[in-house]
Design an enzyme around this catalytic site. Structure first.
Site, PDB file in Angstrom:
ATOM      1  N   HIS A  37      19.212 -35.778  -8.491  1.00  0.00           N
ATOM      2  CA  HIS A  37      18.480 -36.290  -7.320  1.00  0.00           C
ATOM      3  C   HIS A  37      16.989 -35.995  -7.424  1.00  0.00           C
ATOM      4  O   HIS A  37      16.281 -36.003  -6.422  1.00  0.00           O
ATOM      5  CB  HIS A  37      19.060 -35.692  -6.041  1.00  0.00           C
ATOM      6  CG  HIS A  37      20.502 -36.059  -5.843  1.00  0.00           C
ATOM      7  ND1 HIS A  37      20.900 -37.322  -5.481  1.00  0.00           N
ATOM      8  CD2 HIS A  37      21.634 -35.343  -6.015  1.00  0.00           C
ATOM      9  CE1 HIS A  37      22.226 -37.363  -5.407  1.00  0.00           C
ATOM     10  NE2 HIS A  37      22.692 -36.161  -5.734  1.00  0.00           N
ATOM     11  N   CYS A  75       0.823  -1.216   0.000  1.00  0.00           N
ATOM     12  CA  CYS A  75       0.000   0.000   0.000  1.00  0.00           C
ATOM     13  C   CYS A  75       0.854   1.262   0.000  1.00  0.00           C
ATOM     14  O   CYS A  75       1.973   1.262   0.500  1.00  0.00           O
ATOM     15  CB  CYS A  75      -0.866   0.035   1.235  1.00  0.00           C
ATOM     16  SG  CYS A  75      -1.849  -1.431   1.495  1.00  0.00           S
ATOM     17  N   GLY A 124      -0.371  -1.266   6.501  1.00  0.00           N
ATOM     18  CA  GLY A 124      -0.061  -2.178   7.611  1.00  0.00           C
ATOM     19  C   GLY A 124      -1.232  -3.099   7.895  1.00  0.00           C
ATOM     20  O   GLY A 124      -2.173  -3.212   7.090  1.00  0.00           O
ATOM     21  N   LYS A 149      13.610 -14.275 -11.124  1.00  0.00           N
ATOM     22  CA  LYS A 149      13.304 -13.163 -12.041  1.00  0.00           C
ATOM     23  C   LYS A 149      12.296 -13.612 -13.082  1.00  0.00           C
ATOM     24  O   LYS A 149      11.342 -12.910 -13.375  1.00  0.00           O
ATOM     25  CB  LYS A 149      14.560 -12.669 -12.774  1.00  0.00           C
ATOM     26  CG  LYS A 149      15.556 -11.785 -12.078  1.00  0.00           C
ATOM     27  CD  LYS A 149      15.071 -10.463 -11.613  1.00  0.00           C
ATOM     28  CE  LYS A 149      14.373 -10.564 -10.300  1.00  0.00           C
ATOM     29  NZ  LYS A 149      15.077 -10.326  -9.088  1.00  0.00           N
ATOM     30  N   GLU A 197      18.412 -16.858  -8.540  1.00  0.00           N
ATOM     31  CA  GLU A 197      17.982 -15.502  -8.864  1.00  0.00           C
ATOM     32  C   GLU A 197      17.426 -15.426 -10.293  1.00  0.00           C
ATOM     33  O   GLU A 197      16.412 -14.770 -10.540  1.00  0.00           O
ATOM     34  CB  GLU A 197      19.170 -14.536  -8.662  1.00  0.00           C
ATOM     35  CG  GLU A 197      18.908 -13.091  -9.000  1.00  0.00           C
ATOM     36  CD  GLU A 197      17.789 -12.428  -8.208  1.00  0.00           C
ATOM     37  OE1 GLU A 197      17.254 -13.041  -7.263  1.00  0.00           O
ATOM     38  OE2 GLU A 197      17.414 -11.303  -8.566  1.00  0.00           O
TER      39      GLU A 197
HETATM   40  C1  F6R Z   1      12.558 -10.060  -6.269  1.00  0.00           C
HETATM   41  C2  F6R Z   1      12.133  -9.139  -5.262  1.00  0.00           C
HETATM   42  C3  F6R Z   1      11.768  -9.662  -3.925  1.00  0.00           C
HETATM   43  C4  F6R Z   1      12.526  -8.887  -2.855  1.00  0.00           C
HETATM   44  C5  F6R Z   1      12.063  -9.289  -1.450  1.00  0.00           C
HETATM   45  C6  F6R Z   1      12.876  -8.591  -0.377  1.00  0.00           C
HETATM   46  O1  F6R Z   1      12.791  -9.438  -7.482  1.00  0.00           O
HETATM   47  O2  F6R Z   1      12.104  -7.970  -5.495  1.00  0.00           O
HETATM   48  O3  F6R Z   1      12.002 -11.022  -3.825  1.00  0.00           O
HETATM   49  O4  F6R Z   1      13.889  -9.128  -3.040  1.00  0.00           O
HETATM   50  O5  F6R Z   1      10.716  -8.974  -1.292  1.00  0.00           O
HETATM   51  O6  F6R Z   1      12.772  -7.213  -0.473  1.00  0.00           O
HETATM   52  P1  F6R Z   1      13.829  -6.255   0.188  1.00  0.00           P
HETATM   53  O7  F6R Z   1      15.121  -6.464  -0.484  1.00  0.00           O
HETATM   54  O8  F6R Z   1      13.272  -4.887  -0.052  1.00  0.00           O
HETATM   55  O9  F6R Z   1      13.883  -6.612   1.637  1.00  0.00           O
END
Ligand code: F6R
Length: 612
Positions: A508, A2, A100, A489, A485
């Protein structure tokens, strides 16, 4: 998640709110709304994007020099018009926007229903405004005091802004565990959940602390008190980023811009920290805690998503270069275990936004148990940056695309510098090797520039695989977190199911998935375990898998086996992730684009995950 934006001053509030809500779109949301006060309160809200809200409002009355605006990411109740914010009570006498979660909202709601309150939405936020109104009427107190008393009954996280029809000259705001920042203009104030909607109007901001309640006036001084009713002196800070950093700068998407910014962002992460002429690495996060690092028996790294992957790279680096045992933990799991933490443990929290609720909670837990907590954050002044004992900012600049790209490489840059420096301090890296690493790491931005030149090749590969249903990513050693990663992505922005595995782990289980329909991305750069990776590639080929290989420039062996090849320049093994992740970011970007996906704001995702 939000987003909050509010304005009070002498200008028309509506355009400020709409521009602000658009700046907040990157956080992820499903509905939007505004309330404007001009004698009466005009409240407009609907499911959908900010542009849908604009269409919904059309020519209706938007006059008023005080107003509140919100983008909602559904938690309690589905995304629909009724659940969108603002929520109002008693003929719009009070309206609220809230970020929140109010955890005890059901108990409070039942109590309030017994007292005659009727609710129009499924949200926890509506309960909060009823509670405040109830306290205000029953205790016969002003709004600020009613907010203070009501919040003592609330369990959860909140950043709130309340607009009162009877008091056009103030907004009342409060915060706990959800960020809220107030921008100070000339005879005007801007309020927002992060500084992006504020920076074009003023650079002077006050970040509220947990427990702060502020009365924001139209003119005059900002007054802040804490829950104990004690006055708090506002600490005014200057914003560091520029408005242009929030624009696309000629690129079609923020994600592409941020991928291409990496040579610059990696350089900025090293600026003033790594010096070849002095032969030193100086990071605030280390120099201030040198003795702790000398004694540390263990490093625990916490984070979520991409930041957790950054942590996994850190594990290899700290163990290899500094010879300290490392545990990398999902913050969400760590916080709910009863982890064994010792006073000589160092906990490193990694977070782009600095607001991730699980990471913040993990920090608080480890802090309470006496560990030293360091942060690697991108957003200056964020909650995690303030909650930690020290640390280093990544200086990647604002990351607007929901899928994290330049934040990851900047995190890895900081972790690498840390591992090098600690390794040197603890006597594990000879001076000559240290200097060699320093020279090499300073050259990484140039290597990333070279990788970016493979964009056309990657786009062609994306065309071939854009309709795939599954993808497998394999890597060993430092390329294993890169495989994770790459898979993350792809699934985030293209909605293709993708999994990352350590290459040797394939036999495995996942090997059962391999057939002619399965694209397999193998990161097979020249490094210690190159031959082992070659064997894993043979296993894929033997089962007919379609092989996309990331190889070191000039590689013959893997290139001859692979169906498609992406070459990256040779770099020291320690720095491979900073370079090898870039083609995978581009591959995801192009595949998602060709599938018609919203690259910058993928469905269901939020940029800043401020609820657990
Ligand atoms: C992936 C992505 C999320 C954030 C995760 C942690 O592209 O953006 O997986 O990496 O929500 O966010 P931060 O780094 O802001 O704590």
């Amino acid at each position: 998640m939000c987003g909050i934006v509010a304005y009070i001053g002498g200008k028309e509030a509506f355009p400020i709110l709409i521009i602000g809500l658009k700046r907040l779109e990157y956080r992820g949301y499903d509905s939007a709304g505004v309330a404007l006060l001009n004698g009466d309160v005009n409240l407009y809200k609907c499911k959908g994007r900010v542009v849908d809200l604009e269409n919904h409002i059309g020519e209706k009355n938007t006059k008023g020099s005080v107003g509140i605006g919100h983008t909602r990411w559904a938690t309690h109740g589905e995304p629909n018009d009724a659940n969108a914010h603002p929520h109002a009570i008693d003929n719009n006498e009070l309206s609220i926007i809230h970020n929140g979660i109010i955890e005890n909202y059901l108990t409070l709601k039942k109590e309030l229903e017994k007292r005659g309150h009727v609710f129009k939405s499924d949200t926890d936020t509506e309960v909060l405004i009823h509670l405040i109104q109830d306290v205000k009427d029953s205790e016969k107190v002003d709004l600020e005091e009613a907010v203070r008393i009501a919040l003592t009954q609330v369990v959860g996280a909140y950043a709130i802004v309340i607009l009162s029809k009877n008091d056009p000259d103030t907004l009342v705001v409060a915060k706990k565990s959800s960020p809220l920042v107030i921008g100070i203009g000339e005879n005007e104030f801007y309020i927002a959940s992060d500084a992006t909607p504020i920076v074009e109007y003023t650079r002077n901001v006050v970040y509220l602390e947990d427990g702060d309640i502020a009365v924001v006036p139209r003119h005059g001084e900002l007054k802040i008190k804490n829950f104990k009713n004690k006055e708090v002196i506002p600490y005014v800070q200057e914003l560091e980023f520029q408005l242009e950093e929030l624009e696309k700068g000629g690129y079609p998407h923020f994600m592409l811009k941020e991928i291409y910014e990496q040579p610059r962002s990696i350089r900025d992460s090293m600026r003033g920290r790594a010096s070849i002429s002095r032969g030193t690495v100086q990071l605030g996060g280390i120099t201030d805690f040198e003795q702790k690092f000398m004694k540390a028996k263990r490093i625990i790294i916490v984070g979520c998503g991409t930041s957790w992957h950054g942590g996994l790279v850190g594990e290899y680096l700290f163990e290899e270069l500094a010879r300290i045992p490392v545990e990398v933990e999902y913050a969400s799991e760590f916080r709910y275990r009863n982890p064994v933490i010792n006073e000589d443990d160092i906990v490193i929290a990694i977070s782009q936004s600095g607001e991730t609720a699980d990471t913040l909670a993990a920090i608080k837990l480890a802090k309470a148990k006496g560990a030293t907590i360091l942060g690697i954050c991108n957003v200056v002044g964020s909650s995690i940056a303030r909650e930690t004992h020290g640390g280093s900012y990544t200086h990647a600049g604002p990351e607007i695309g929901v899928a994290s790209t330049k934040a990851f490489t900047a995190q890895v840059t900081i972790l690498t510098l840390m591992a090098m420096e600690i390794g040197k301090m603890r006597g594990h890296i000879p001076k000559a090797r240290f200097n060699q690493l320093l020279t090499e790491i300073k050259g990484i931005p140039k290597k990333v520039e070279e990788v970016l030149k493979t964009n056309d090749v990657i786009e062609e590969i994306a065309e071939v695989f854009k309709d795939a249903s599954n993808f497998l990513y394999l890597g060993r050693g430092l390329n294993f977190p890169v495989a994770l990663e790459g898979a993350l992505k792809l699934k985030e922005i293209s909605y293709i199911h993708a999994e990352g595995y350590p290459a040797a782990e394939m036999k495995h289980g996942p090997i059962a998935l391999i057939d002619a329909e399965m694209p397999v991305v193998v990161i097979a750069t020249k490094m210690g375990n190159y031959e082992k990776t070659v064997s894993n590639i043979q296993e894929v080929k033997a089962r007919g898998g379609k092989l996309i290989a990331l190889v070191t420039k000039g590689d013959k062996i893997v290139s001859e086996m692979a169906d498609y090849v992406i070459e990256i320049p040779e770099v020291d093994e320690m720095f491979i992730p900073m370079v090898s992740v870039v083609p995978l970011q581009l591959l995801s970007y192009h595949i998602a684009l060709k599938r018609g996906c919203n690259v910058d704001q993928p469905r269901n995702l939020a940029k800043s995950v401020t609820v657990e």
